[in-house]
Design a protein around this motif. Sequence first.
Motif, PDB file in Angstrom:
ATOM      1  N   TYR A  87      -6.812  -0.004   4.086  1.00 34.02           N
ATOM      2  CA  TYR A  87      -6.213   0.619   3.067  1.00 34.02           C
ATOM      3  C   TYR A  87      -6.803   1.356   2.198  1.00 34.02           C
ATOM      4  O   TYR A  87      -7.825   1.023   1.531  1.00 34.02           O
ATOM      5  CB  TYR A  87      -5.266  -0.679   1.976  1.00 34.02           C
ATOM      6  CG  TYR A  87      -4.649  -1.564   3.076  1.00 34.02           C
ATOM      7  CD1 TYR A  87      -3.314  -1.412   2.945  1.00 34.02           C
ATOM      8  CD2 TYR A  87      -5.092  -2.520   3.698  1.00 34.02           C
ATOM      9  CE1 TYR A  87      -2.509  -2.175   3.891  1.00 34.02           C
ATOM     10  CE2 TYR A  87      -4.587  -3.583   4.339  1.00 34.02           C
ATOM     11  CZ  TYR A  87      -3.016  -3.367   4.539  1.00 34.02           C
ATOM     12  OH  TYR A  87      -2.219  -4.006   5.124  1.00 34.02           O
TER      13      TYR A  87
ATOM     14  N   GLN B  58      -6.434   3.442  -0.982  1.00 34.61           N
ATOM     15  CA  GLN B  58      -5.721   3.954  -2.161  1.00 34.61           C
ATOM     16  C   GLN B  58      -6.025   5.358  -2.581  1.00 34.61           C
ATOM     17  O   GLN B  58      -6.842   5.644  -3.000  1.00 34.61           O
ATOM     18  CB  GLN B  58      -5.948   2.948  -3.136  1.00 34.61           C
ATOM     19  CG  GLN B  58      -5.779   1.451  -3.098  1.00 34.61           C
ATOM     20  CD  GLN B  58      -4.178   1.115  -2.813  1.00 34.61           C
ATOM     21  OE1 GLN B  58      -3.450   1.698  -3.317  1.00 34.61           O
ATOM     22  NE2 GLN B  58      -3.969   0.133  -1.998  1.00 34.61           N
TER      23      GLN B  58
ATOM     24  N   ALA C 296       0.964  -1.245   0.145  1.00 34.29           N
ATOM     25  CA  ALA C 296       0.055   0.077   0.007  1.00 34.29           C
ATOM     26  C   ALA C 296       0.882   1.339  -0.040  1.00 34.29           C
ATOM     27  O   ALA C 296       2.049   1.366   0.788  1.00 34.29           O
ATOM     28  CB  ALA C 296      -0.872   0.094   1.282  1.00 34.29           C
TER      29      ALA C 296
ATOM     30  N   SER D  39      -1.684   5.839   3.013  1.00 32.16           N
ATOM     31  CA  SER D  39      -2.966   5.026   2.637  1.00 32.16           C
ATOM     32  C   SER D  39      -3.290   4.002   3.933  1.00 32.16           C
ATOM     33  O   SER D  39      -4.324   3.300   3.683  1.00 32.16           O
ATOM     34  CB  SER D  39      -2.848   4.270   1.374  1.00 32.16           C
ATOM     35  OG  SER D  39      -1.815   3.236   1.580  1.00 32.16           O
ATOM     36  N   ILE D  40      -2.435   3.758   4.886  1.00 31.98           N
ATOM     37  CA  ILE D  40      -2.758   2.803   5.887  1.00 31.98           C
ATOM     38  C   ILE D  40      -3.337   3.610   7.132  1.00 31.98           C
ATOM     39  O   ILE D  40      -2.839   4.559   7.519  1.00 31.98           O
ATOM     40  CB  ILE D  40      -1.417   2.271   6.095  1.00 31.98           C
ATOM     41  CG1 ILE D  40      -1.044   1.266   5.076  1.00 31.98           C
ATOM     42  CG2 ILE D  40      -1.782   1.013   7.273  1.00 31.98           C
ATOM     43  CD1 ILE D  40       0.158   0.590   5.344  1.00 31.98           C
TER      44      ILE D  40
END
Length: 206
Positions: free
Chosen positions: A203, A205, A175, A179-180
């Motif tokens: 996640y 994106q 990822a 984005s986490i």
Amino acid sequence: MPRTLPTPQQVPAESKPTLDMFTKNIGFTPNMMATFAQSPIAFNSWATLLGSLSKVLDVKTRDSIGLAVSEVNGCDYCLTVHSFTAERMAKMSADEIILARLGHATDPKRHAAVQFARKVIENRGKVSDADLQAVRDAGYTEAHVIEIVALVAMYSLTNFFNNVFDLEKDFPAVAPAGSIRTQPVAPTTSEAESFSQVRTHTYEQE
């Protein structure tokens, strides 16, 4: 789009022994190293520093710092590299890798080191007295603190290099930076214990 990618024939002779060593150890020639090798002075100096700092702290702490710094610096290429080495060499679980990217760790002492490293990069080295005391209280000596700062600087070098040249990724995809999000299963009174219970990840994106 990648901005440069030399062929093996374009690698300067002064860089070849170092590049060949990495190729043998990794099993292929990463795009980053093939490009970095265009400057024998910079490449060989970095390789020497990497070799020296590979002897400090422990492998999980080093890889955790690399993940945390790369996340802050937004280096997606380096996140693929550090995730790969964290899994294969440091034997870190997927949860541990996610936590490291966010500046945390399940082990309290490692957590303190990663937190400190993240604050160093986020604040350009201008950490507070409390930040410095926290890493000392976790059991790190003055030499260890210096080594953490050195690791932050070394990882930032490759982060900036890869961000500049925007190289094609040649390690397993992860990822992207930023984005986490983590969702602890149940809060506890101890931050380290809380993060050790992470089981689900979101996640996003970008």
